[in-house]
Design a protein around this motif. Structure first.
Motif, mmCIF file in Angstrom:
data_model
loop_
_atom_site.group_PDB
_atom_site.id
_atom_site.type_symbol
_atom_site.label_atom_id
_atom_site.label_comp_id
_atom_site.label_asym_id
_atom_site.label_seq_id
_atom_site.Cartn_x
_atom_site.Cartn_y
_atom_site.Cartn_z
ATOM 1 N N SER A 1 4.481 6.013 -3.963
ATOM 2 C CA SER A 1 3.937 5.427 -2.747
ATOM 3 C C SER A 1 2.668 6.186 -2.371
ATOM 4 C CB SER A 1 4.946 5.502 -1.602
ATOM 5 O OG SER A 1 4.383 5.002 -0.396
ATOM 6 N N CYS A 2 1.534 5.468 -2.339
ATOM 7 C CA CYS A 2 0.220 6.066 -2.063
ATOM 8 C C CYS A 2 -0.377 5.475 -0.797
ATOM 9 C CB CYS A 2 -0.744 5.771 -3.216
ATOM 10 S SG CYS A 2 -0.315 6.487 -4.797
ATOM 11 N N GLN A 3 -1.322 6.198 -0.240
ATOM 12 C CA GLN A 3 -2.202 5.608 0.754
ATOM 13 C C GLN A 3 -3.238 4.751 0.032
ATOM 14 O OE1 GLN A 3 -1.849 5.955 4.113
ATOM 15 N NE2 GLN A 3 0.000 7.124 3.701
ATOM 16 N N PRO A 4 -3.705 3.662 0.640
ATOM 17 C CA PRO A 4 -4.711 2.833 -0.030
ATOM 18 C C PRO A 4 -5.973 3.634 -0.325
ATOM 19 C CG PRO A 4 -4.078 1.895 2.121
ATOM 20 C CD PRO A 4 -3.341 3.172 1.966
ATOM 21 N N GLY A 5 -6.511 3.419 -1.519
ATOM 22 C CA GLY A 5 -7.745 4.096 -1.888
ATOM 23 C C GLY A 5 -7.583 5.567 -2.178
ATOM 24 N N ASP A 6 -6.361 6.019 -2.410
ATOM 25 C CA ASP A 6 -6.092 7.439 -2.630
ATOM 26 C C ASP A 6 -5.068 7.563 -3.755
ATOM 27 O OD1 ASP A 6 -5.111 10.133 -2.453
ATOM 28 O OD2 ASP A 6 -5.856 10.224 -0.386
ATOM 29 N N ASN A 7 -5.457 8.178 -4.873
ATOM 30 C CA ASN A 7 -4.549 8.245 -6.020
ATOM 31 C C ASN A 7 -3.935 9.631 -6.231
ATOM 32 O OD1 ASN A 7 -6.617 9.729 -7.186
ATOM 33 N ND2 ASN A 7 -6.937 8.344 -8.918
ATOM 34 N N LEU A 8 -3.945 10.465 -5.190
ATOM 35 C CA LEU A 8 -3.384 11.814 -5.305
ATOM 36 C C LEU A 8 -1.955 11.784 -5.832
ATOM 37 C CD1 LEU A 8 -3.369 14.886 -4.767
ATOM 38 C CD2 LEU A 8 -2.688 14.344 -2.395
ATOM 39 N N VAL B 1 3.581 1.794 -8.983
ATOM 40 C CA VAL B 1 2.776 2.342 -7.879
ATOM 41 C C VAL B 1 2.527 1.270 -6.827
ATOM 42 C CG1 VAL B 1 0.617 3.463 -7.253
ATOM 43 C CG2 VAL B 1 1.629 3.887 -9.509
ATOM 44 N N THR B 2 2.714 1.642 -5.573
ATOM 45 C CA THR B 2 2.355 0.754 -4.473
ATOM 46 C C THR B 2 1.593 1.543 -3.418
ATOM 47 O OG1 THR B 2 3.202 -0.954 -2.964
ATOM 48 C CG2 THR B 2 4.444 1.100 -3.113
ATOM 49 N N THR B 3 0.999 0.828 -2.480
ATOM 50 C CA THR B 3 0.264 1.464 -1.386
ATOM 51 C C THR B 3 0.862 1.029 -0.062
ATOM 52 O OG1 THR B 3 -1.365 -0.337 -1.484
ATOM 53 C CG2 THR B 3 -1.884 1.681 -2.672
ATOM 54 N N THR B 4 0.627 1.824 0.971
ATOM 55 C CA THR B 4 1.253 1.572 2.262
ATOM 56 C C THR B 4 0.676 0.359 2.980
ATOM 57 O OG1 THR B 4 -0.253 3.189 3.268
ATOM 58 C CG2 THR B 4 1.928 3.971 2.579
#
Length: 234
Positions: free
Chosen positions: A60-67, A84-87
């Motif tokens: 689970s990532c923040q959008p635009g952030d692949n940390l 992988v998904t984003t919030t």
């Protein structure tokens, strides 16, 4: 502040079960599972002809952030598929060939990405299969916390760590680890049944006869006529 976790240990399905589901493919396994578990049609194959199955390592990532994708790499084991998904909805290019190289070194067999990927030509040359929401060169940062191996939602489908992911040209299917053996067995029977039907259809038998559909058509009030009522004869 919400807690974020990197869960190191997950349970995985048995490799022979995963291999059988890969051979069955998405369409057959989906039917065998009772028509449940499909990821929505926004996440599509970015190459032709790839067919894989593996255990889900979720991110689970923040959008635009692949940390958190980078953080997930060391958790992966051979045969896994990174999911992988984003919030919130994102099409940013959060994954490229360098991450694919890192995942391949861990034995990861594919990526399901509810966001964008970039460097798609190189990914195809590498033979690293990707299913994603978009192909987009928009760059990303490495700045925000997220989680690895927690339940996530990918285009409407819930994915739990260790679920079996089946992916091919028809899309992506998610099967709970507990039901995967049953679905694999049902898929085997379905494939055998379809092979018998294929032979019958190839010999010229019509589907309406093979499936006994003429009675259903009649019960539904569908009539066979040579011309529509009131149509004049030429």
């Amino acid at each position: 502040m919400a807690k974020n976790y990197i869960v190191r240990t997950i349970d995985r399905a048995d490799p022979p079960v995963i291999a059988e589901l890969a051979g069955a493919g998405v369409a057959t396994a989906h039917e065998a599972a009772g028509r449940v578990g499909l990821i929505g049609p926004n996440v599509v194959a970015r190459q032709a002809g790839s067919a894989v199955a593996g255990s889900a390592v979720t991110v689970s990532c923040q959008p635009g952030d692949n940390l958190m994708i980078h953080a997930a790499v060391e958790i992966c084991q051979p045969g896994d598929i990174l999911v992988v998904t984003t919030t919130s909805v994102s099409t940013d290019g959060m994954f490229g060939d360098l991450l694919a190289t890192s995942l391949r070194a861990r034995g990861v067999v594919g990526l399901v990405m509810d966001a964008g990927v970039r460097d798609i030509a190189t990914l195809r040359e590498m033979g690293f299969p990707v299913w994603s929401r978009a192909v987009h060169s928009q760059g990303t940062v490495k700045a925000s916390p997220g989680s690895v191996n927690v339940p996530v939602v990918v285009d409407g489908a819930i994915v739990n760590p260790g679920d079996v992911v089946v992916a091919d040209d028809d899309g992506v299917l998610i099967l709970p680890r507990s039901t995967a053996p049953t679905v694999a067995e049902a898929s085997r029977r379905r494939l055998a049944n379809e092979e018998e039907k294929r032979s019958v259809l190839a010999a010229g038998t019509l589907g309406v006869d093979l499936y006994g559909l003429r009675t259903l058509l009649a019960d539904l009030g569908v009539e066979y006529v040579d011309r529509l009522p009131g149509e004049s004869t030429p």
